[in-house]
Design a protein around this motif. Structure first.
Motif, PDB file in Angstrom:
ATOM      1  N   HIS A 157      93.484  24.638  29.156  1.00  0.00           N
ATOM      2  CA  HIS A 157      92.292  24.118  29.064  1.00  0.00           C
ATOM      3  C   HIS A 157      91.100  24.707  28.043  1.00  0.00           C
ATOM      4  N   ALA A 158      90.340  23.844  27.524  1.00  0.00           N
ATOM      5  CA  ALA A 158      89.384  24.495  26.781  1.00  0.00           C
ATOM      6  C   ALA A 158      88.357  25.203  27.511  1.00  0.00           C
ATOM      7  N   GLU A 159      88.028  26.424  26.713  1.00  0.00           N
ATOM      8  CA  GLU A 159      87.064  27.303  27.357  1.00  0.00           C
ATOM      9  C   GLU A 159      85.741  27.239  27.095  1.00  0.00           C
ATOM     10  N   GLY A 160      85.527  26.182  26.046  1.00  0.00           N
ATOM     11  CA  GLY A 160      84.263  25.977  25.802  1.00  0.00           C
ATOM     12  C   GLY A 160      83.388  26.922  24.938  1.00  0.00           C
ATOM     13  N   ILE A 161      83.976  27.950  24.234  1.00  0.00           N
ATOM     14  CA  ILE A 161      83.281  28.958  23.514  1.00  0.00           C
ATOM     15  C   ILE A 161      84.120  29.019  22.251  1.00  0.00           C
ATOM     16  N   SER A 162      83.300  29.511  21.318  1.00  0.00           N
ATOM     17  CA  SER A 162      83.958  29.714  19.784  1.00  0.00           C
ATOM     18  C   SER A 162      84.657  30.968  20.039  1.00  0.00           C
ATOM     19  N   LEU A 163      85.652  31.541  18.993  1.00  0.00           N
ATOM     20  CA  LEU A 163      86.319  32.752  18.821  1.00  0.00           C
ATOM     21  C   LEU A 163      85.085  33.742  18.576  1.00  0.00           C
ATOM     22  N   VAL A 164      83.959  33.543  17.933  1.00  0.00           N
ATOM     23  CA  VAL A 164      82.906  34.506  17.635  1.00  0.00           C
ATOM     24  C   VAL A 164      82.289  34.897  19.220  1.00  0.00           C
ATOM     25  N   ASP A 165      82.004  33.874  19.916  1.00  0.00           N
ATOM     26  CA  ASP A 165      81.486  33.985  21.211  1.00  0.00           C
ATOM     27  C   ASP A 165      82.421  34.915  22.090  1.00  0.00           C
ATOM     28  N   TRP A 166      83.633  34.540  21.984  1.00  0.00           N
ATOM     29  CA  TRP A 166      84.705  35.335  22.896  1.00  0.00           C
ATOM     30  C   TRP A 166      84.708  36.562  22.378  1.00  0.00           C
ATOM     31  N   LEU A 167      84.648  36.913  21.352  1.00  0.00           N
ATOM     32  CA  LEU A 167      84.940  38.388  20.635  1.00  0.00           C
ATOM     33  C   LEU A 167      83.406  38.958  21.146  1.00  0.00           C
ATOM     34  N   ASP A 168      82.284  38.405  21.235  1.00  0.00           N
ATOM     35  CA  ASP A 168      81.135  38.887  21.496  1.00  0.00           C
ATOM     36  C   ASP A 168      81.164  39.554  23.016  1.00  0.00           C
ATOM     37  N   ARG A 169      81.528  38.439  23.681  1.00  0.00           N
ATOM     38  CA  ARG A 169      81.697  38.882  25.058  1.00  0.00           C
ATOM     39  C   ARG A 169      82.372  40.069  25.388  1.00  0.00           C
ATOM     40  N   TRP A 170      83.623  40.394  24.740  1.00  0.00           N
ATOM     41  CA  TRP A 170      84.497  41.414  24.857  1.00  0.00           C
ATOM     42  C   TRP A 170      83.650  42.734  24.393  1.00  0.00           C
ATOM     43  N   LEU A 171      83.004  42.606  23.324  1.00  0.00           N
ATOM     44  CA  LEU A 171      82.171  43.983  22.662  1.00  0.00           C
ATOM     45  C   LEU A 171      81.031  44.045  23.841  1.00  0.00           C
ATOM     46  N   ASN A 172      80.573  43.261  24.503  1.00  0.00           N
ATOM     47  CA  ASN A 172      79.688  43.357  25.638  1.00  0.00           C
ATOM     48  C   ASN A 172      80.037  43.583  27.031  1.00  0.00           C
ATOM     49  N   ARG A 209      81.782  41.530  28.815  1.00  0.00           N
ATOM     50  CA  ARG A 209      81.494  40.278  29.738  1.00  0.00           C
ATOM     51  C   ARG A 209      82.698  39.061  29.429  1.00  0.00           C
ATOM     52  N   LEU A 210      83.739  39.573  28.842  1.00  0.00           N
ATOM     53  CA  LEU A 210      85.009  38.670  28.646  1.00  0.00           C
ATOM     54  C   LEU A 210      85.803  38.686  29.928  1.00  0.00           C
ATOM     55  N   GLU A 211      86.085  37.570  30.454  1.00  0.00           N
ATOM     56  CA  GLU A 211      87.033  37.472  31.758  1.00  0.00           C
ATOM     57  C   GLU A 211      88.188  36.416  31.233  1.00  0.00           C
ATOM     58  N   GLN A 212      89.414  36.885  31.913  1.00  0.00           N
ATOM     59  CA  GLN A 212      90.360  35.720  31.473  1.00  0.00           C
ATOM     60  C   GLN A 212      90.293  34.497  31.818  1.00  0.00           C
ATOM     61  N   PRO A 213      90.801  33.532  31.267  1.00  0.00           N
ATOM     62  CA  PRO A 213      90.765  32.008  31.651  1.00  0.00           C
ATOM     63  C   PRO A 213      91.345  31.800  32.799  1.00  0.00           C
ATOM     64  N   CYS A 214      90.382  30.973  33.542  1.00  0.00           N
ATOM     65  CA  CYS A 214      90.751  30.576  34.981  1.00  0.00           C
ATOM     66  C   CYS A 214      90.754  29.162  35.390  1.00  0.00           C
ATOM     67  N   LEU A 215      91.550  28.450  35.795  1.00  0.00           N
ATOM     68  CA  LEU A 215      91.414  27.211  35.963  1.00  0.00           C
ATOM     69  C   LEU A 215      91.444  27.038  37.417  1.00  0.00           C
ATOM     70  N   ALA A 216      90.233  26.001  38.019  1.00  0.00           N
ATOM     71  CA  ALA A 216      90.185  25.925  39.316  1.00  0.00           C
ATOM     72  C   ALA A 216      90.273  24.387  39.629  1.00  0.00           C
ATOM     73  N   PRO A 217      90.908  23.874  40.362  1.00  0.00           N
ATOM     74  CA  PRO A 217      90.926  22.350  40.570  1.00  0.00           C
ATOM     75  C   PRO A 217      89.968  21.790  40.864  1.00  0.00           C
ATOM     76  N   ASP A 218      89.516  20.522  40.643  1.00  0.00           N
ATOM     77  CA  ASP A 218      88.187  19.883  40.720  1.00  0.00           C
ATOM     78  C   ASP A 218      88.384  19.408  42.249  1.00  0.00           C
ATOM     79  N   PRO A 219      87.326  19.919  43.163  1.00  0.00           N
ATOM     80  CA  PRO A 219      87.466  19.390  44.559  1.00  0.00           C
ATOM     81  C   PRO A 219      87.224  18.038  44.997  1.00  0.00           C
TER      82      PRO A 219
END
Length: 202
Positions: free
Chosen positions: A174-189, A191-201
């Motif tokens: 599934h697409a996470e909706g963020i770029s590699l730059v944003d993803w790495l920036d979240r790690w630096l700060n 705020r990075l969390e592992q990808p998680c899929l939740a079924p659409d209710p």
């Protein structure tokens, strides 16, 4: 400019040997003032604490945190071979990090040949699978077969998650909706969390 800031931030963390999301501290406890008090323990005993936690920061102030081993960059050959196996060039920021800073090992990031691996001893290149979407490189391992991928074929180096435990079969990617730059920036700060899929209710 933002890519350069992220690159420098990661380089600084790796150089300071402060690149793991978990750290090893010498056994102890927080006293009433929040200070780390060492407990008698075998010399080789260590506890694992989350980076940035109150315990980690208190142990750090008490000089009770072991320095992490230095990380080494990847060879040009290893990065070139990764691109050949993938069939696409790596995003420039990722290629530069691998070649100039570290062959994975910071946060959950996996390396190419000779670098950081998942719990099965597989590098990002070893994890490539022709049954998976073309151009996606698994660059982070989260445990329990969950990975983060970067799209090296599309524009913007966008991130994808893979969670085979979701029960959603082919939709486990599934697409996470963020770029590699944003993803790495979240790690630096922190705020990075592992990808998680939740079924659409619905």
């Amino acid at each position: 400019m933002r890519e350069e800031e992220v690159f420098r931030g990661i380089a600084a963390r790796v150089a300071a040997r402060d690149y793991s999301d978990y750290v090893y501290v010498r056994p102890g406890y927080l006293d009433a003032n929040g200070a780390w008090v060492r407990e008698p323990a075998p010399e080789d005993m260590r506890w694992m604490e989350e980076r940035g936690s109150q315990e980690h920061l208190a142990a750090l102030a008490a000089d009770a945190v072991d320095p992490l081993p230095p990380l080494e960059p990847a060879s040009v050959q290893a990065v070139d071979e990764a691109e050949q196996a993938l069939g696409h060039p790596l995003p420039p920021l990722l290629r530069r990090i691998y070649l100039e800073v570290a062959n994975g090992g910071f946060g959950p990031v996996m390396g190419v040949a000779g670098g950081s691996t998942d719990d099965l001893g597989l590098t990002a290149v070893d994890r490539l699978d022709s049954r998976e979407p073309s151009g996606l490189l698994p660059i982070a391992y989260w445990g329990c077969a969950v990975y983060s991928y970067v799209d090296c074929a599309g524009r913007g180096a966008m991130m994808w998650g893979f969670d085979p435990n979701s029960g959603l079969a082919e939709h486990s990617f599934h697409a996470e909706g963020i770029s590699l730059v944003d993803w790495l920036d979240r790690w630096l700060n922190g705020r990075l969390e592992q990808p998680c899929l939740a079924p659409d209710p619905a």
